[in-house]
Write an enzyme that holds these catalytic residues in place. Structure first.
Site, PDB file in Angstrom:
ATOM      1  N   GLU A 157       0.826  -1.229   0.000  1.00 49.45           N
ATOM      2  CA  GLU A 157       0.000   0.000   0.000  1.00 49.45           C
ATOM      3  C   GLU A 157       0.853   1.268   0.000  1.00 49.45           C
ATOM      4  O   GLU A 157       0.519   2.268   0.622  1.00 49.45           O
ATOM      5  CB  GLU A 157      -1.017  -0.014   1.152  1.00 49.45           C
ATOM      6  CG  GLU A 157      -2.063  -1.088   0.922  1.00 49.45           C
ATOM      7  CD  GLU A 157      -3.085  -1.200   2.010  1.00 49.45           C
ATOM      8  OE1 GLU A 157      -3.517  -0.169   2.544  1.00 49.45           O
ATOM      9  OE2 GLU A 157      -3.460  -2.354   2.331  1.00 49.45           O
ATOM     10  N   GLU A 178       9.135   4.996   1.138  1.00 46.62           N
ATOM     11  CA  GLU A 178       9.648   6.089   0.295  1.00 46.62           C
ATOM     12  C   GLU A 178       8.486   6.809  -0.401  1.00 46.62           C
ATOM     13  O   GLU A 178       8.496   8.032  -0.549  1.00 46.62           O
ATOM     14  CB  GLU A 178      10.635   5.540  -0.752  1.00 46.62           C
ATOM     15  CG  GLU A 178      11.953   5.036  -0.168  1.00 46.62           C
ATOM     16  CD  GLU A 178      11.819   3.716   0.615  1.00 46.62           C
ATOM     17  OE1 GLU A 178      10.854   2.954   0.358  1.00 46.62           O
ATOM     18  OE2 GLU A 178      12.659   3.463   1.496  1.00 46.62           O
TER      19      GLU A 178
HETATM   20  C1  LIG Z   1       2.368  -8.517   1.609  1.00 44.87           C
HETATM   21  C2  LIG Z   1       2.059  -7.747   0.364  1.00 44.87           C
HETATM   22  C3  LIG Z   1       0.750  -7.674  -0.088  1.00 44.87           C
HETATM   23  C4  LIG Z   1       0.473  -7.005  -1.267  1.00 44.87           C
HETATM   24  N1  LIG Z   1      -0.804  -7.003  -1.722  1.00 44.87           N
HETATM   25  C5  LIG Z   1      -1.095  -6.427  -2.900  1.00 44.87           C
HETATM   26  C6  LIG Z   1      -2.425  -6.513  -3.432  1.00 44.87           C
HETATM   27  O1  LIG Z   1      -3.334  -7.087  -2.819  1.00 44.87           O
HETATM   28  N2  LIG Z   1      -2.669  -5.957  -4.629  1.00 44.87           N
HETATM   29  C7  LIG Z   1      -1.703  -5.308  -5.333  1.00 44.87           C
HETATM   30  O2  LIG Z   1      -2.006  -4.816  -6.409  1.00 44.87           O
HETATM   31  N3  LIG Z   1      -0.419  -5.222  -4.875  1.00 44.87           N
HETATM   32  C8  LIG Z   1      -0.100  -5.774  -3.683  1.00 44.87           C
HETATM   33  N4  LIG Z   1       1.188  -5.729  -3.190  1.00 44.87           N
HETATM   34  C9  LIG Z   1       2.228  -5.085  -3.989  1.00 44.87           C
HETATM   35  C10 LIG Z   1       2.671  -3.750  -3.411  1.00 44.87           C
HETATM   36  O3  LIG Z   1       1.662  -2.797  -3.537  1.00 44.87           O
HETATM   37  C11 LIG Z   1       3.975  -3.343  -4.123  1.00 44.87           C
HETATM   38  O4  LIG Z   1       4.956  -4.280  -3.749  1.00 44.87           O
HETATM   39  C12 LIG Z   1       4.412  -1.936  -3.737  1.00 44.87           C
HETATM   40  O5  LIG Z   1       3.553  -0.978  -4.300  1.00 44.87           O
HETATM   41  C13 LIG Z   1       5.846  -1.654  -4.199  1.00 44.87           C
HETATM   42  O6  LIG Z   1       6.000  -1.958  -5.540  1.00 44.87           O
HETATM   43  P1  LIG Z   1       7.215  -2.897  -6.025  1.00 44.87           P
HETATM   44  O7  LIG Z   1       7.261  -4.088  -5.161  1.00 44.87           O
HETATM   45  O8  LIG Z   1       7.078  -3.079  -7.493  1.00 44.87           O
HETATM   46  O9  LIG Z   1       8.508  -2.047  -5.714  1.00 44.87           O
HETATM   47  P2  LIG Z   1       9.084  -0.853  -6.615  1.00 44.87           P
HETATM   48  O10 LIG Z   1       7.994   0.066  -6.976  1.00 44.87           O
HETATM   49  O11 LIG Z   1       9.904  -1.434  -7.719  1.00 44.87           O
HETATM   50  O12 LIG Z   1      10.044  -0.144  -5.583  1.00 44.87           O
HETATM   51  C14 LIG Z   1      11.357  -0.650  -5.317  1.00 44.87           C
HETATM   52  C15 LIG Z   1      12.065   0.349  -4.395  1.00 44.87           C
HETATM   53  O13 LIG Z   1      12.143   1.616  -5.043  1.00 44.87           O
HETATM   54  C16 LIG Z   1      11.599   2.596  -4.174  1.00 44.87           C
HETATM   55  N5  LIG Z   1      10.917   3.653  -4.931  1.00 44.87           N
HETATM   56  C17 LIG Z   1       9.954   3.505  -5.868  1.00 44.87           C
HETATM   57  N6  LIG Z   1       9.507   4.714  -6.260  1.00 44.87           N
HETATM   58  C18 LIG Z   1      10.202   5.627  -5.538  1.00 44.87           C
HETATM   59  C19 LIG Z   1      10.199   7.050  -5.473  1.00 44.87           C
HETATM   60  N7  LIG Z   1       9.365   7.774  -6.235  1.00 44.87           N
HETATM   61  N8  LIG Z   1      11.069   7.666  -4.647  1.00 44.87           N
HETATM   62  C20 LIG Z   1      11.927   6.944  -3.878  1.00 44.87           C
HETATM   63  N9  LIG Z   1      11.970   5.587  -3.875  1.00 44.87           N
HETATM   64  C21 LIG Z   1      11.115   4.942  -4.696  1.00 44.87           C
HETATM   65  C22 LIG Z   1      10.595   1.852  -3.324  1.00 44.87           C
HETATM   66  O14 LIG Z   1      10.299   2.568  -2.149  1.00 44.87           O
HETATM   67  C23 LIG Z   1      11.303   0.559  -3.079  1.00 44.87           C
HETATM   68  O15 LIG Z   1      12.201   0.708  -2.015  1.00 44.87           O
HETATM   69  C24 LIG Z   1       1.507  -6.374  -2.010  1.00 44.87           C
HETATM   70  C25 LIG Z   1       2.813  -6.433  -1.528  1.00 44.87           C
HETATM   71  C26 LIG Z   1       3.099  -7.106  -0.364  1.00 44.87           C
HETATM   72  C27 LIG Z   1       4.521  -7.170   0.117  1.00 44.87           C
END
Ligand SMILES: Cc1cc2nc3c(=O)[nH]c(=O)nc-3n(C[C@H](O)[C@H](O)[C@H](O)COP(=O)(O)OP(=O)(O)OC[C@H]3O[C@@H](n4cnc5c(N)ncnc54)[C@H](O)[C@@H]3O)c2cc1C
Length: 393
Positions: free
Chosen positions: A369, A373
């Site tokens: 959610e 960051e």
């Molecule tokens: C337990 C769990 C349940 C989840 N449930 C759902 C669900 O039900 N439905 C769903 O759709 N998704 C779900 N997710 C996915 C979750 O929403 C994403 O993992 C989250 O939005 C981060 O995206 P990502 O993993 O692709 O990381 P990325 O977006 O690739 O981020 C990688 C890193 O880069 C950093 N970063 C990214 N953008 C910026 C910025 N602008 N400035 C600084 N740093 C930045 C992030 O903070 C992170 O440290 C779930 C995740 C988990 C762990």
């Protein structure tokens, strides 16, 4: 009966008598139902455990608000998550994902969609999930690629969704897909997709360090009628951001529940562990650690209460406070759990001990959610620049 809340915080004007009554009901329910997560090998079969928790919550009316004319107040939702998280990770997950995934339907569905879906979600005979993220588009929602092409009187979906909570056990998915009304975030639409829709498949079930129902999905020529659209075409980004803005504070509330359980475990250990002819609790450095934990717990509880109060009172800038509550409560819960492990020494690392489990369970809250960051980005964008120049010399 374990009481998972801080009564002094509950007595503050943020809360009303009905919230204090609710806290008592949550404490009673989690005490009476602890067998749901203690009697089974939850980590071996998290999907089965979670389903039985969802059904029990549904039978006892915890989702009834999903089919009532008045939307729930968020102080109540936060208290439910705090109390359930104190009791068990999967209990919180079971409640929170159903509530989150049903909320876009509550807010945007047509009368026919409400009638079709909400009764089953409210009694938990049906399970919901919210599919937004993709492998290459997590924080960057505008980069979503799952396509929904207009064909005849409906749509055809092709692509993938990743990291879907309740993936594999859900009966209904709210899916955000690219329909192309505009560039980036302006070209997205929300769809209601029953799990039985031909072409929708659970691609793989994901095992995380704290096991739960969690999966990647594929959509292959998945045909949907036009009345599957939730809200308006091109409005999918708004549907997604609205629910995230609201539920972020509830993640803070869950973090608070985990952190308070860690605090209670640490206090218990410190009071009972004999050391140097005394107790661990007598050592000044350990007492200082416990004091820091207590400060963080209080600050997190107040920030969560404030965010929920802002939303419940219709304040326009509640989203900023939702981000502040999530950021602080989840980051400090991580610190508190880590400190609780430290106070336990080696015993804190036993895999199926309370602290060992908390150490694995708390980690994901800083990611889902909106990562920490992303919360910082939201908060920075909300800084009041009209104060520039007003600084005292
Ligand atoms: C337990 C769990 C349940 C989840 N449930 C759902 C669900 O039900 N439905 C769903 O759709 N998704 C779900 N997710 C996915 C979750 O929403 C994403 O993992 C989250 O939005 C981060 O995206 P990502 O993993 O692709 O990381 P990325 O977006 O690739 O981020 C990688 C890193 O880069 C950093 N970063 C990214 N953008 C910026 C910025 N602008 N400035 C600084 N740093 C930045 C992030 O903070 C992170 O440290 C779930 C995740 C988990 C762990």
């Amino acid at each position: 009966m374990t009481f998972p809340f801080d009564e002094e915080i509950l007595s503050l004007p943020f809360y009303e008598e009905r919230h204090r009554a609710l806290a008592g009901q949550i404490a009673a329910w989690t005490t009476a139902h602890s067998g749901l997560w203690r009697d089974v090998e939850a980590e071996d079969d998290p999907e089965k455990t979670e389903l039985s928790i969802i059904r029990a919550l549904g039978e006892d009316g915890w989702f009834a608000f999903l089919n009532e004319s008045e939307a729930p107040d968020f102080r109540s939702l936060c208290l439910r998550r705090e109390g359930l998280a104190y009791a068990d990770d999967l209990a919180d997950y079971a409640f929170s994902i159903q509530a989150l995934a049903a909320t876009p339907i509550l807010r945007h569905a047509s009368a026919a969609q409400r009638e079709r879906y909400l009764p089953g979600l409210a009694d938990a005979s049906q399970v919901a999930a919210f599919a937004l993220s993709e492998e290459q588009a997590g924080s960057d929602i505008a980069a979503l690629q799952l396509r929904a092409d207009r064909v005849g009187n409906g749509y055809v979906l092709n692509g993938r969704k990743a990291w879907v909570a309740n993936g594999g056990i859900a009966d209904l998915y709210t899916v955000i897909a690219r329909t192309g009304e505009g560039p980036g975030a302006l070209g997205l639409t929300a769809f209601l997709v029953p799990a039985t829709t031909p072409g929708l498949q659970v691609h793989d079930r994901i095992r995380t360090i704290a096991p739960r129902a969690f999966a990647n999905l594929t959509f292959e020529d998945c045909r949907l009628p036009a009345d599957s659209v939730l809200g308006r075409p091109g409005h999918g980004f708004v549907v997604a951001v609205e629910v995230l803005d609201r539920f972020r504070m509830t993640v803070g509330a869950a973090a608070l529940g985990f952190a308070r359980r860690a605090m209670d475990a640490a206090l218990g250990r410190a009071a009972e562990r004999p050391i140097y002819d005394g107790r661990l609790l007598d050592l000044p450095t350990v007492r200082a650690t416990l004091a820091d934990m207590e400060v963080k717990l209080n600050a997190a509880a107040l920030l969560v209460a404030r965010a929920a109060w802002e939303l419940d009172h219709g304040r326009r800038r509640f989203a900023k406070h939702s981000s502040i509550a999530k950021l602080y409560a989840t980051e400090s819960a991580q610190d508190i759990v880590d400190a609780a492990v430290q106070i336990h020494g080696a015993a804190g690392l036993i895999a199926d001990s309370p602290t060992g489990r908390l150490y694995r369970q708390i980690r994901s809250l800083r990611i889902y959610e909106g990562t920490s960051e992303i919360q910082r980005t939201v908060i920075a964008q909300s800084l009041d620049l009209t104060r520039v120049g007003r600084t005292a010399p």
